[in-house]
Design a protein around this motif. Structure first.
Motif, PDB file in Angstrom:
ATOM      1  N   LYS A   1       0.830  -1.209   0.000  1.00  0.00           N
ATOM      2  CA  LYS A   1       0.000   0.000   0.000  1.00  0.00           C
ATOM      3  C   LYS A   1       0.863   1.257   0.000  1.00  0.00           C
ATOM      4  CE  LYS A   1      -4.543  -1.108   1.763  1.00  0.00           C
ATOM      5  NZ  LYS A   1      -4.500  -2.318   2.609  1.00  0.00           N
TER       6      LYS A   1
ATOM      7  N   ASP B   1      -3.693   5.504  -2.677  1.00  0.00           N
ATOM      8  CA  ASP B   1      -4.406   4.231  -2.508  1.00  0.00           C
ATOM      9  C   ASP B   1      -5.851   4.337  -2.984  1.00  0.00           C
ATOM     10  OD1 ASP B   1      -2.305   2.685  -1.576  1.00  0.00           O
ATOM     11  OD2 ASP B   1      -2.587   3.332   0.496  1.00  0.00           O
ATOM     12  N   GLU B   2      -6.468   5.477  -2.692  1.00  0.00           N
ATOM     13  CA  GLU B   2      -7.854   5.705  -3.133  1.00  0.00           C
ATOM     14  C   GLU B   2      -7.927   5.670  -4.663  1.00  0.00           C
ATOM     15  OE1 GLU B   2     -11.589   5.760  -2.804  1.00  0.00           O
ATOM     16  OE2 GLU B   2     -10.322   5.620  -1.019  1.00  0.00           O
TER      17      GLU B   2
ATOM     18  N   LYS C   1      -7.554   2.226  -6.132  1.00  0.00           N
ATOM     19  CA  LYS C   1      -8.784   1.430  -6.105  1.00  0.00           C
ATOM     20  C   LYS C   1      -9.625   1.734  -7.340  1.00  0.00           C
ATOM     21  CE  LYS C   1      -9.744   1.150  -1.281  1.00  0.00           C
ATOM     22  NZ  LYS C   1     -10.523   1.851  -0.265  1.00  0.00           N
TER      23      LYS C   1
ATOM     24  N   GLN D   1     -10.597  -0.818 -10.439  1.00  0.00           N
ATOM     25  CA  GLN D   1     -11.996  -0.999 -10.814  1.00  0.00           C
ATOM     26  C   GLN D   1     -12.187  -0.700 -12.307  1.00  0.00           C
ATOM     27  OE1 GLN D   1     -14.570   1.201  -8.221  1.00  0.00           O
ATOM     28  NE2 GLN D   1     -16.426   0.359  -9.170  1.00  0.00           N
TER      29      GLN D   1
END
Ligand code: NA
Ligand code: NA
Lengths: 434, 321, 166
Positions: free
Chosen positions: B98, B258-259, B262, B266
């Motif tokens: 991360k 990190d956000e 994601k 996706q």
């Protein structure tokens, strides 16, 4: 003094230097260095002066420029331009105004291997003007055809200016190059239309010449196939996704050299000349780019672009009005200044506005170049006209400026067309993207 | 520096960085840093951000802050190869996954090792952070084992990555990020290693077919302030800034990445990319193959008189905590 | 006068040499990139460092040609106002412009050396081949210095011409 005020003074000093015949590049470097130094401390200006030149000169994306220029130069020195003219002439030369039409057609094909207006215009002027004179074409129609045809040099790919636009705005260079194809063809059509109307009104402007037989026609084609191959290899390679623009430039230049050697059209002496002219033209362009880079850092720190963008975004005008105003400004700048210098000075301010208004960056690049092409054939600074007058000394610059007016009408018409129907420009890149 | 005002205490600092104006690093990191700093100093310190390389080249923002072209700069360490030899420890394989963890480790290393501080010796760091772990993205061919990588042309971001790609049998290819989309689409390269969050920046999710998740390396970022700009601030403001810079900003940075990561994963899944996660057992094979790259990194630093071994060991230790 | 002529001859031969080197390097870049493309397409093998050699080579090509480009007066300038003046005034302005170029480019050349020194201290290298970047900046600064002195020689010649015409 506020940074904005220093910025405005800098722009004024820049214009004064330009009109004193200080080279565009030098003016940009000086004002950028001094201006940055005044705003952020004198030594920082000097550091920019030491840091930017090498960074710009060693940019990978920019290295495509010398390579594309080299490709055009090698073919030019191989005498292919001459053969090309013969070929087009044998097919359409005999109809009324045929040699003028041939000039437009030859320019379009020559443009597909040459990246600049200067190179295209100079080559075409040398080949076509003596020929048209021989057949008693009026200088008005012959110079107008060369001037108009020459501007296709940076519209039909490859195009040094579209590459620079891509580097400065980070728009994909491949898309920009491909986007120039259809507008280029549309302009070819319009220029030919102007010539047809011209000879209908004044049949003496472009008298008929003898018709070629089919044998001559096909024989002449066999001499110009290298053009087709190189265009397919370099531009087709970009379109089909075989390589990136820089690689296309290298492969194109290599291919040009190979073809010229195989067909025994080039010797060591000509190759040396082609290389020397290429590096000199590149050095000229890159020094302007170095200046552009230094100058745009000064503009950024002056916060003028920031403020103008905020101001325009605050205006409640319709985007089409704003873009028309911007294009008019480019038209005026184009009359006075050199195209690369205009890009350098204006894109940091204009490009963010354009994209925030929701316009397509590739579309804008192409249409602004068509607008600035007008400046190449209008006074006071009309580079294409100067070149033509340089090749045919008996045609005075002032006269040529008047002769080319009908072609201006065609160019303005095409701009309005592309403004209303942007699809002319955007369709090929979007097809390429699938 | 910057605008002078009637009170004479107000400072307007120039922040220059490499990322575009609409990028999360501008909107969620730099703007966040700006507003927190301005608030903490009661508006006596103002920051103007110049995103998108307006003031310096991609590799020049550290130098810009040092030389006073700007007051603060932010970019990627590895754009200037060999300038930050120990910081590049984070680019070695399998350190962390991360971004928020990687960033904490890097900041901790900076505090513990004077040699790392020396690498940033002429600036005051605002943050030292990492991306999330870089993965392998390929077109046309899925990579599950090092054997699959044999002979594949993979775009590489750094010297360190060049090294282990070679150990794995791939051919590393260097090119600017801008060209990667076209290169992947056109088969100029067969794949790229990159932190997933960069997919969205260059729309790479459109062109990749497979993702091999192996936590191969991390990209590191610096946000730095010139010493003279820092010195010119009064003590109250310096203290206020000290609360924000360092660990807080480094972690915040990691969270933002990190956000974004994601979202990118996706988007890649929605675009039909197939993910393959290297399992614990399989990882041994990869680790064994890639070990020489790490060893040679350590050797190289030690030969230059730098504590390469200690820094590497500590990074692994921090990662396991 | 003799100094100017001496300066001119010396600069001309240096200029010629640099320009030939730059032509040669451009050819090499063309071959390098082409073979890189061919190698990659046919043998799945690309040339290590092709990309950064192209970058460094381009920089040398450009800098080594700046001076000769100036000698041929090919750095684009907007001449339509000055060209309307009398020959004497024109020579005077062009001479002053050249001296201005000399000073500015001389400063730029020294700044290039400063930049090289900064990068030497930092130890920055290229990615693939690990070449020290500062050496290339030092090499290109040669072209920059010659450019400055060509402007100086041109400027002096124009000034002499301007004086002669009175
Ligand atoms: Na062209
Ligand atoms: Na004009």
């Amino acid at each position: 003094m506020s940074p904005e005020l220093i910025g405005v003074i800098g722009i004024i000093v820049l214009l004064v230097l330009l009109f004193l015949k200080v080279p565009v590049s030098i003016s940009l470097i000086f004002v950028g260095t001094a201006g940055f130094g005044i705003i952020r401390g004198f030594d920082t200006g000097l550091i920019q002066l030491g840091n930017t030149p090498f960074g710009t000169a060693s940019s990978y994306s920019l290295s495509v420029i010398p390579l594309f220029i080299l490709m055009g130069m090698i073919l030019s020195y191989s005498g292919l331009g001459q053969d090309l003219f013969r070929m087009v002439d044998s097919w359409i030369g005999h109809i009324k105004g045929g040699l003028a039409l041939t000039t437009i057609g030859t320019s379009a094909i020559f443009a597909s291997i040459s990246g600049s207006v200067n190179a295209t215009t100079a080559a075409m002027a040398r080949i076509t003007l003596p020929e048209m004179k021989k057949y008693n074409y009026k200088p008005a129609i012959s110079t107008a055809s060369v001037a108009a045809g020459g501007t296709l040099g940076i519209l039909i790919p490859p195009s040094v200016i579209l590459i620079l636009y891509g580097v400065m705005t980070m728009e994909p260079i491949g898309d920009l190059l491909i986007a120039g194809i259809i507008p280029g063809i549309v302009q070819v059509g319009l220029f030919m239309l102007v010539i047809s109307l011209w000879v209908r009104k004044d049949p003496d402007a472009g008298p008929q010449t003898e018709k070629s037989d089919w044998k001559t026609r096909f024989k002449s084609i066999s001499k110009v196939w290298p053009f087709a191959i190189l265009f397919v290899v370099s531009i087709g390679g970009i379109y089909l996704g075989i390589f990136t623009p820089t690689e296309a430039g290298a492969v194109g230049a290599f291919g040009a050299l190979l073809l010229a050697l195989i067909t025994r059209r080039i010797d060591l002496d000509k190759l040396k000349k082609a290389l020397s002219e290429t590096t000199r033209l590149s050095a000229m362009i890159f020094l302007i780019l170095i200046g552009a880079d230094i100058f745009s850092k000064f503009l950024a720190i002056s916060r003028i672009p920031m403020n103008i963008t905020a101001f325009i975004n605050g205006l409640d005008w319709s985007p089409i009005i704003i873009i028309s105003m911007i294009l008019v400004v480019y038209l005026i700048l184009g009359m006075f200044l050199e195209t690369i210098a205009i890009l350098a000075m204006t894109l940091p301010v204009v490009y963010p506005i354009i994209t925030q208004l929701g316009f397509d960056g590739v579309w804008f690049g192409v249409i602004m170049i068509i607008v600035m092409n007008i400046g190449l054939i209008t006074p006071p600074l009309g580079l294409s006209v100067y070149i033509i007058s340089g090749v045919m000394k008996e045609y005075a610059v002032e006269k040529i400026f008047r002769w080319v007016v009908p072609m201006l009408a065609a160019m303005v018409f095409s701009i309005v067309l592309f403004l209303i129907f942007p699809q002319f420009i955007t369709i090929l890149p979007s097809l390429m993207r699938g | 520096t910057g605008k002078s005002s009637a009170s004479g205490t107000e400072e307007d600092l120039v922040f220059s960085h490499a990322f575009p104006a609409n990028h999360i690093f501008e909107t969620n990191v730099v703007q966040q840093f700006k507003s927190e700093t301005e608030e903490a100093t009661d508006g006596t310190v103002m920051i103007t951000s110049f995103p998108g390389n307006q003031l310096a080249d991609t590799d020049g923002h550290y130098e810009a802050a040092v030389t006073g072209i700007s007051d603060m700069g932010f970019s990627v360490h590895s754009y200037t190869p060999n300038q930050f030899p120990l910081t590049s420890v984070m680019e070695l394989p399998f350190i962390s996954d991360k971004a928020v963890d990687g960033s904490k480790i890097l900041w901790q290393l900076y505090q513990e090792f004077p040699a790392l501080q020396e690498e940033h010796g002429d600036v005051v760091p605002l943050w030292l952070s990492t991306s999330e772990a870089g993965q392998l993205f390929t077109v046309g061919k899925q990579v599950k084992t090092p054997e699959d990588l044999q002979g594949m042309q993979i775009r590489s971001p750094s010297q360190e990555a060049n090294r282990w790609l070679e150990e794995l049998g791939a051919t590393p290819v260097s090119m600017p990020m801008n060209d990667v989309y076209e290169a992947l689409e056109r088969g100029v390269v067969d794949g790229t290693v990159a932190p997933p969050h960069t997919l969205l920046d260059y729309s790479l999710q459109e062109v990749i077919d497979y993702v091999t998740v192996g936590n191969f390396y991390m990209t590191t970022f610096y946000g730095v302030m010139s010493e003279s700009a820092y010195e010119s601030m009064n003590h109250t403001n310096q203290n206020a800034l000290d609360q924000i810079r360092g660990e807080y900003m480094s972690s915040l940075y990691g969270e933002v990445v990190d956000e974004r990561s994601k979202e990118a994963v996706q988007a890649a899944e929605e675009a039909g990319a197939e993910f393959y996660e290297i399992s614990e057992e399989e990882l041994d094979v990869w680790e064994e193959k890639m070990a020489p790259a790490t060893e040679s990194w350590i050797e190289d630093k030690e030969s230059k008189g730098l504590p390469g071994q200690k820094v590497y060991d500590r990074a692994i230790e921090l990662s396991n905590q | 006068m003799r100094v100017v002529r001496w300066l001119d001859t010396g600069l001309n031969s240096l200029n010629f040499l640099l320009h030939q080197i730059s032509n040669l390097i451009l050819m090499l870049i063309m071959f390098l990139t082409t073979f890189d493309v061919i190698g990659r397409a046919l043998f799945n093998h690309s040339i290590t460092g092709a990309y950064e050699l192209t970058e460094l080579g381009s920089a040398i090509v450009i800098f080594f040609t700046l001076a000769v480009t100036h000698k041929y007066k090919e750095h684009v300038a907007v001449g339509f106002l000055v060209d309307k003046l009398s020959a004497k005034k024109k020579a005077m302005i062009e001479g002053l412009v050249d001296l201005f170029i000399f000073v500015l480019i001389l400063i730029m050349s020294f700044q290039l050396i400063n930049e090289a020194m900064r990068l030497m201290e930092r130890g920055t290298t290229t990615t693939d081949l690990g070449l020290p970047i500062y050496t290339f900046i030092l090499i290109v600064s040669i072209g920059s210095f010659i450019f400055a002195f060509v402007a100086l020689a041109n400027g002096i010649k124009s000034m002499i011409e301007a004086v002669k015409k009175s």
